[in-house]
Structure formats: C-alpha cells, structure tokens
Design a protein around this motif. Structure first.
Motif, PDB file in Angstrom:
ATOM      1  N   PHE A 168       0.830  -1.203   0.000  1.00  0.00           N
ATOM      2  CA  PHE A 168       0.000   0.000   0.000  1.00  0.00           C
ATOM      3  C   PHE A 168       0.866   1.255   0.000  1.00  0.00           C
ATOM      4  O   PHE A 168       0.566   2.236  -0.677  1.00  0.00           O
ATOM      5  N   LYS A 169       1.955   1.232   0.761  1.00  0.00           N
ATOM      6  CA  LYS A 169       2.857   2.382   0.786  1.00  0.00           C
ATOM      7  C   LYS A 169       3.462   2.625  -0.593  1.00  0.00           C
ATOM      8  O   LYS A 169       3.588   3.767  -1.029  1.00  0.00           O
ATOM      9  N   ALA A 170       3.828   1.533  -1.278  1.00  0.00           N
ATOM     10  CA  ALA A 170       4.399   1.675  -2.615  1.00  0.00           C
ATOM     11  C   ALA A 170       3.371   2.271  -3.572  1.00  0.00           C
ATOM     12  O   ALA A 170       3.702   3.125  -4.411  1.00  0.00           O
ATOM     13  N   LYS A 171       2.123   1.842  -3.450  1.00  0.00           N
ATOM     14  CA  LYS A 171       1.069   2.380  -4.307  1.00  0.00           C
ATOM     15  C   LYS A 171       0.856   3.868  -4.021  1.00  0.00           C
ATOM     16  O   LYS A 171       0.703   4.676  -4.956  1.00  0.00           O
ATOM     17  N   SER A 172       0.882   4.249  -2.746  1.00  0.00           N
ATOM     18  CA  SER A 172       0.703   5.651  -2.374  1.00  0.00           C
ATOM     19  C   SER A 172       1.820   6.513  -2.956  1.00  0.00           C
ATOM     20  O   SER A 172       1.569   7.592  -3.506  1.00  0.00           O
ATOM     21  N   ASN A 173       3.054   6.042  -2.840  1.00  0.00           N
ATOM     22  CA  ASN A 173       4.184   6.791  -3.387  1.00  0.00           C
ATOM     23  C   ASN A 173       4.086   6.916  -4.899  1.00  0.00           C
ATOM     24  O   ASN A 173       4.402   7.968  -5.475  1.00  0.00           O
ATOM     25  N   ARG A 174       3.638   5.857  -5.551  1.00  0.00           N
ATOM     26  CA  ARG A 174       3.516   5.878  -7.009  1.00  0.00           C
ATOM     27  C   ARG A 174       2.467   6.902  -7.457  1.00  0.00           C
ATOM     28  O   ARG A 174       2.714   7.691  -8.382  1.00  0.00           O
ATOM     29  N   VAL A 175       1.321   6.918  -6.797  1.00  0.00           N
ATOM     30  CA  VAL A 175       0.260   7.860  -7.158  1.00  0.00           C
ATOM     31  C   VAL A 175       0.709   9.286  -6.888  1.00  0.00           C
ATOM     32  O   VAL A 175       0.498  10.185  -7.715  1.00  0.00           O
ATOM     33  N   PHE A 176       1.358   9.506  -5.745  1.00  0.00           N
ATOM     34  CA  PHE A 176       1.827  10.850  -5.420  1.00  0.00           C
ATOM     35  C   PHE A 176       2.846  11.333  -6.445  1.00  0.00           C
ATOM     36  O   PHE A 176       2.786  12.484  -6.906  1.00  0.00           O
ATOM     37  N   ASN A 177       3.784  10.479  -6.823  1.00  0.00           N
ATOM     38  CA  ASN A 177       4.793  10.865  -7.809  1.00  0.00           C
ATOM     39  C   ASN A 177       4.166  11.154  -9.168  1.00  0.00           C
ATOM     40  O   ASN A 177       4.632  12.033  -9.904  1.00  0.00           O
ATOM     41  N   GLU A 178       3.101  10.437  -9.522  1.00  0.00           N
ATOM     42  CA  GLU A 178       2.387  10.719 -10.767  1.00  0.00           C
ATOM     43  C   GLU A 178       1.780  12.113 -10.729  1.00  0.00           C
ATOM     44  O   GLU A 178       1.818  12.843 -11.723  1.00  0.00           O
ATOM     45  N   ARG A 179       1.221  12.497  -9.585  1.00  0.00           N
ATOM     46  CA  ARG A 179       0.646  13.841  -9.457  1.00  0.00           C
ATOM     47  C   ARG A 179       1.745  14.900  -9.582  1.00  0.00           C
ATOM     48  O   ARG A 179       1.532  15.961 -10.166  1.00  0.00           O
ATOM     49  N   MET A 180       2.920  14.615  -9.045  1.00  0.00           N
ATOM     50  CA  MET A 180       4.014  15.587  -9.074  1.00  0.00           C
ATOM     51  C   MET A 180       4.560  15.805 -10.484  1.00  0.00           C
ATOM     52  O   MET A 180       5.211  16.817 -10.756  1.00  0.00           O
ATOM     53  N   ASN A 181       4.285  14.869 -11.410  1.00  0.00           N
ATOM     54  CA  ASN A 181       4.700  15.062 -12.800  1.00  0.00           C
ATOM     55  C   ASN A 181       3.908  16.170 -13.480  1.00  0.00           C
ATOM     56  O   ASN A 181       4.344  16.716 -14.506  1.00  0.00           O
ATOM     57  N   LYS A 182       2.743  16.521 -12.911  1.00  0.00           N
ATOM     58  CA  LYS A 182       1.874  17.515 -13.535  1.00  0.00           C
ATOM     59  C   LYS A 182       1.590  18.704 -12.626  1.00  0.00           C
ATOM     60  O   LYS A 182       0.829  19.590 -12.993  1.00  0.00           O
ATOM     61  N   ALA A 183       2.191  18.720 -11.437  1.00  0.00           N
ATOM     62  CA  ALA A 183       1.873  19.771 -10.473  1.00  0.00           C
ATOM     63  C   ALA A 183       3.104  20.098  -9.646  1.00  0.00           C
ATOM     64  O   ALA A 183       4.143  19.444  -9.747  1.00  0.00           O
ATOM     65  N   GLY A 184       2.977  21.121  -8.830  1.00  0.00           N
ATOM     66  CA  GLY A 184       4.021  21.477  -7.877  1.00  0.00           C
ATOM     67  C   GLY A 184       3.584  21.090  -6.486  1.00  0.00           C
ATOM     68  O   GLY A 184       2.480  20.586  -6.267  1.00  0.00           O
ATOM     69  N   ALA A 185       4.462  21.336  -5.518  1.00  0.00           N
ATOM     70  CA  ALA A 185       4.137  21.002  -4.136  1.00  0.00           C
ATOM     71  C   ALA A 185       4.980  21.841  -3.190  1.00  0.00           C
ATOM     72  O   ALA A 185       6.047  22.337  -3.553  1.00  0.00           O
ATOM     73  N   ILE A 186       4.474  22.005  -1.979  1.00  0.00           N
ATOM     74  CA  ILE A 186       5.255  22.537  -0.870  1.00  0.00           C
ATOM     75  C   ILE A 186       5.244  21.440   0.177  1.00  0.00           C
ATOM     76  O   ILE A 186       4.174  21.040   0.661  1.00  0.00           O
ATOM     77  N   VAL A 187       6.414  20.924   0.508  1.00  0.00           N
ATOM     78  CA  VAL A 187       6.514  19.691   1.295  1.00  0.00           C
ATOM     79  C   VAL A 187       7.261  19.943   2.599  1.00  0.00           C
ATOM     80  O   VAL A 187       8.379  20.457   2.598  1.00  0.00           O
ATOM     81  N   VAL A 188       6.632  19.560   3.713  1.00  0.00           N
ATOM     82  CA  VAL A 188       7.271  19.597   5.024  1.00  0.00           C
ATOM     83  C   VAL A 188       7.555  18.159   5.451  1.00  0.00           C
ATOM     84  O   VAL A 188       6.642  17.330   5.510  1.00  0.00           O
ATOM     85  N   SER A 189       8.811  17.861   5.706  1.00  0.00           N
ATOM     86  CA  SER A 189       9.187  16.527   6.167  1.00  0.00           C
ATOM     87  C   SER A 189      10.552  16.590   6.824  1.00  0.00           C
ATOM     88  O   SER A 189      11.408  17.391   6.439  1.00  0.00           O
ATOM     89  N   HIS A 190      10.757  15.723   7.825  1.00  0.00           N
ATOM     90  CA  HIS A 190      12.077  15.603   8.443  1.00  0.00           C
ATOM     91  C   HIS A 190      12.947  14.590   7.707  1.00  0.00           C
ATOM     92  O   HIS A 190      14.118  14.419   8.057  1.00  0.00           O
ATOM     93  N   SER A 191      12.382  13.932   6.709  1.00  0.00           N
ATOM     94  CA  SER A 191      13.126  12.931   5.950  1.00  0.00           C
ATOM     95  C   SER A 191      13.833  13.584   4.767  1.00  0.00           C
ATOM     96  O   SER A 191      13.188  13.957   3.777  1.00  0.00           O
ATOM     97  N   MET A 192      15.146  13.727   4.858  1.00  0.00           N
ATOM     98  CA  MET A 192      15.899  14.301   3.747  1.00  0.00           C
ATOM     99  C   MET A 192      15.808  13.400   2.516  1.00  0.00           C
ATOM    100  O   MET A 192      15.796  13.878   1.385  1.00  0.00           O
ATOM    101  N   LYS A 193      15.721  12.090   2.743  1.00  0.00           N
ATOM    102  CA  LYS A 193      15.590  11.152   1.624  1.00  0.00           C
ATOM    103  C   LYS A 193      14.310  11.414   0.846  1.00  0.00           C
ATOM    104  O   LYS A 193      14.316  11.480  -0.388  1.00  0.00           O
ATOM    105  N   MET A 194      13.205  11.581   1.578  1.00  0.00           N
ATOM    106  CA  MET A 194      11.915  11.842   0.927  1.00  0.00           C
ATOM    107  C   MET A 194      11.950  13.165   0.183  1.00  0.00           C
ATOM    108  O   MET A 194      11.472  13.285  -0.952  1.00  0.00           O
TER     109      MET A 194
END
Length: 221
Positions: free
Chosen positions: A157-183
C-alpha cells in the motif's frame, strides 16, 4: 505561482508574543516542488495552513494564480455521520470533480472494502488516513501541500501511495514539510528555509538543506 506579500503571523502564548512569520515576501513558482525546512516550532505547519486558507495571517496576504490543495491526508473535515463514499461525493462537488470518477478512484485506492460505505465514525485512524490520502490525490490541484504525510498500511500500500503521489508531481508542484531528507530529495527540486520568522527561497534543494542543517547546529534567538 504562490506569492507571499508582507506575510506576518504572531501568536500569544503565556502572555508572550511568538512570531512565526515576520513580514515574509517570497514566490513559490508554478510546477516546482519545494521542500519547506525549519526546526521544530519554526512555523512550517502554520505557513502551510495559511497558504491553504485554513488559517488567517496576522497581516499581509497570499496570492495565487492556480489551485491549492488542503494539506494532503488531512481528515479533519470529513463528516463523521456520512460514509466514505458520501464524503467523497461531497468533496467532488465542492471542487467540481466528476463524482463517480472520484468515488471509483478512492474506493480502489483506499482498499476499505465494505467500510467505504459505512459512517466515518466507525473508522480507525488508519482507515481515515487512507481515505483522506485517496481523496487528496483524486483532485487535480496545481499545488499540493504536504505536511509530514506518510502512507499507512503494508509495504504494498505504501508503494502504491508513493507511485500515485509521484504521478501527481509530474503535472503539479508542491510545498513539502518533512524531516526525511531522503523523501525531500526524491520529491523536491527547490527549498525554502524558515528560521526566526524569516524565510529564504533557494532554487537548488541542496543549498536549502545545507543552510537548514547549519541552522540546526545553532541555538535559536
């Protein structure tokens, strides 16, 4: 484009004024994913809430020529007595999205089975999070606001969530707050550092990360 003009936000806590945004002027470009960095309590979540319209600034204004999401995965606006399906249809009508298409997408994405047709009050926190993330991804915003979102569920499920989110980012921008430098490195191209009520925008993400890590070694004023 999202433009902050003389943006100021102050709170009174224990008879002491705390300013998390002090006359900020900045522009978040269209179609760019920006990491919003800053130490705990710097005001990152407050800034996202102001950009989304959930919180009003003390003074100044926020201008945009595109659509902006609510914080991705936020479940606080769901009506407890409505079912997951009914909440989807309600959100779809607000944002002028085809209701049947949203219901079909979210039902498939969230994997709630029969619970999708049950009242939200019967959901566990994990079920609400899955529904909320699915609803967020079902609306095609120009800019997504992401505040420490993490997919719940198993690895698939996590992999599916990341895949869908990355698909959205191909067509949009984002402002992201996270403590994960990797993410952040996987998601963002640019960065902005919030420190002592001031925000500095960097076209290169690594420049922002370097400044942020340097700030973390210094005491706050």
């Amino acid at each position: 484009m999202i433009q902050l003009q003389n943006l100021t936000k102050s709170y009174f806590l224990n008879n002491h004024r705390t300013t998390v945004a002090d006359n900020i002027n900045a522009v978040f470009p269209t179609g760019v994913s920006v990491a919003l960095l800053g130490r705990n309590g710097a005001g990152k979540s407050s800034l996202l809430r102001m950009i989304s319209g959930e919180m009003l600034p003390t003074s100044g204004e926020i201008l945009s020529d595109g659509t902006i999401s609510w914080p991705v995965g936020f479940a606080g606006s769901f009506h407890r007595e409505l079912t997951g399906e009914q909440n989807c249809r309600f959100v779809a009508r607000i944002y002028d999205v085809d209701t049947d298409e949203m219901v079909e997408f979210v039902e498939d994405f969230a994997e709630l089975d029969a619970h999708f047709y049950m009242p939200i009050r019967t959901y566990s926190s994990g079920m609400k999070a899955r529904l909320a993330f699915g609803v967020s991804m079902a609306v095609p915003f120009d800019t997504y606001l992401v505040d420490e979102v993490s997919a719940v569920g198993d690895a698939s499920f996590k992999a599916k969530s990341n895949r869908v989110f990355n698909e959205r980012m191909n067509k949009a921008g984002a402002i992201v707050v996270s403590h994960s430098m990797k993410m952040l490195r996987q998601t963002c191209q640019a960065g902005a550092v919030l420190e002592n009520g001031q925000m500095t925008y960097y076209d290169e993400l690594e420049d922002a990360i370097e400044v942020h890590l340097s700030n973390m070694d210094q005491p706050t004023r």
